[in-house]
Motif scaffolding. Sequence first.
Motif, short mmCIF file in Angstrom:
data_model
loop_
_atom_site.label_atom_id
_atom_site.label_comp_id
_atom_site.label_asym_id
_atom_site.label_seq_id
_atom_site.Cartn_x
_atom_site.Cartn_y
_atom_site.Cartn_z
N LYS A 92 -5.28 3.49 24.92
CA LYS A 92 -4.50 4.44 25.55
C LYS A 92 -2.80 4.18 25.24
N ALA A 93 -2.36 4.47 25.04
CA ALA A 93 -0.82 4.26 24.19
C ALA A 93 -0.09 5.21 24.06
N GLU A 94 1.06 5.22 23.88
CA GLU A 94 2.19 6.60 23.62
C GLU A 94 2.69 6.14 22.69
N VAL A 95 2.11 7.10 21.44
CA VAL A 95 2.08 7.02 19.66
C VAL A 95 3.05 7.67 19.71
N ASP A 96 3.91 7.12 18.74
CA ASP A 96 5.20 8.02 18.45
C ASP A 96 5.19 7.81 16.58
N THR A 97 4.48 8.62 16.39
CA THR A 97 3.65 8.60 14.70
C THR A 97 4.72 8.24 13.54
N ALA A 98 5.96 9.88 14.42
CA ALA A 98 7.04 9.85 13.37
C ALA A 98 7.51 8.97 13.28
N ALA A 99 8.14 8.02 14.16
CA ALA A 99 9.15 6.88 14.12
C ALA A 99 8.05 5.71 13.25
N LEU A 100 6.78 5.62 13.38
CA LEU A 100 6.07 4.71 12.83
C LEU A 100 5.93 5.34 11.71
N LEU A 101 5.18 6.12 11.48
CA LEU A 101 5.49 6.50 9.32
C LEU A 101 6.63 6.94 8.59
N LYS A 102 8.21 6.66 9.74
CA LYS A 102 9.25 6.60 8.35
C LYS A 102 9.54 5.00 8.71
N ASP A 103 9.49 3.94 9.20
CA ASP A 103 9.64 2.53 8.94
C ASP A 103 8.86 1.89 8.13
N GLY A 104 6.99 2.98 7.90
CA GLY A 104 6.19 2.71 6.78
C GLY A 104 5.31 1.67 8.14
N THR A 105 5.48 1.50 8.92
CA THR A 105 4.29 0.74 9.98
C THR A 105 2.86 1.76 9.76
N LEU A 106 2.70 2.77 10.06
CA LEU A 106 2.34 3.53 9.39
C LEU A 106 1.78 4.30 7.65
N MET A 107 1.08 4.62 7.24
CA MET A 107 1.12 6.14 5.60
C MET A 107 0.33 6.76 6.22
N GLU A 108 0.32 8.13 5.41
CA GLU A 108 -0.06 9.00 5.11
C GLU A 108 -1.55 8.71 4.72
N PRO A 109 -2.49 9.48 4.88
CA PRO A 109 -3.73 9.16 4.01
C PRO A 109 -3.39 8.64 2.41
N ALA A 110 -2.94 9.55 1.88
CA ALA A 110 -2.55 9.70 0.66
C ALA A 110 -1.17 8.71 -0.13
N ALA A 111 -0.53 8.17 0.60
CA ALA A 111 0.02 7.38 0.67
C ALA A 111 -0.39 5.40 0.72
N TYR A 112 -1.20 5.45 1.96
CA TYR A 112 -2.66 4.09 1.00
C TYR A 112 -3.58 4.44 0.46
N ASP A 113 -3.76 5.84 0.63
CA ASP A 113 -4.43 5.98 -1.29
C ASP A 113 -4.25 5.54 -3.04
N ALA A 114 -2.93 5.67 -2.55
CA ALA A 114 -1.35 5.38 -4.00
C ALA A 114 -1.50 3.54 -3.78
N THR A 115 -1.12 3.09 -2.31
CA THR A 115 -1.65 1.89 -2.53
C THR A 115 -2.63 1.37 -2.87
N LEU A 116 -3.61 1.44 -2.44
CA LEU A 116 -5.20 0.86 -2.80
C LEU A 116 -4.89 0.93 -4.72
N LYS A 117 -4.73 1.87 -5.09
CA LYS A 117 -4.40 2.39 -6.65
C LYS A 117 -3.22 1.51 -7.36
N GLU A 118 -2.39 0.71 -6.64
CA GLU A 118 -1.35 0.31 -7.11
C GLU A 118 -1.49 -1.34 -6.59
N GLU A 119 -3.31 -1.25 -6.47
CA GLU A 119 -3.34 -3.10 -5.89
C GLU A 119 -4.57 -3.28 -7.10
N GLU A 120 -5.09 -1.89 -7.99
CA GLU A 120 -6.00 -1.71 -8.96
C GLU A 120 -4.89 -2.61 -10.06
#
Length: 170
Positions: free
Chosen positions: A142-170
């Motif tokens: 249970k939390a008050e989550v400001d996803t927009a702020a966490l996305l902006k500061d790089g704490t969270l990623m959208e699925p496409a960004a996460y998948d791109a990160t995985l591809k970069e690691e390949e």
Amino acid sequence: VVLSSPACLRAMIAFSSLSRTCTAPVPAAAVGRRCFGGGPSPADRYYTKSHEWLKVEDNIVTLGITDYAQDSLGDIVYVDLPEVGDAVSAKEAVCSLESVKASSEVYTPFDAVFQEVNETLAGQPAILNQDPFGEGWLVKLKAEVDTAALLKDGTLMEPAAYDATLKEEE
């Protein structure tokens, strides 16, 4: 998910130098898919650089590990879950996972209170390997989550960004 065993770290370094693309003969429908993931990450979640996923529904956040994380850990044999009602601070360990390769901790990027834990994992930790995005969820917070702020500061990623990160690691 942070891998802490020296043997696991050596394995991860060796693993990261190998191609993560399937090379064995596979059905045409599977060509080009990652062996550990088999396709894009679910679109209804957010992701962290340490390979946790978060599904936000109102003020309840379901947290788990990604397919990449479970594959990197290997067979998970033990899950140490928190107590419902306990509080956790941002960047604090939520729970511990033990596998045949390493032990690992799972973190939350925000302050929260444990609303529910997946008790099934105590007796059947392998569910994390079999279904990390479904029945293998770890906790509900249970939390008050400001996803927009966490996305902006790089704490969270959208699925496409996460998948791109995985591809970069390949």
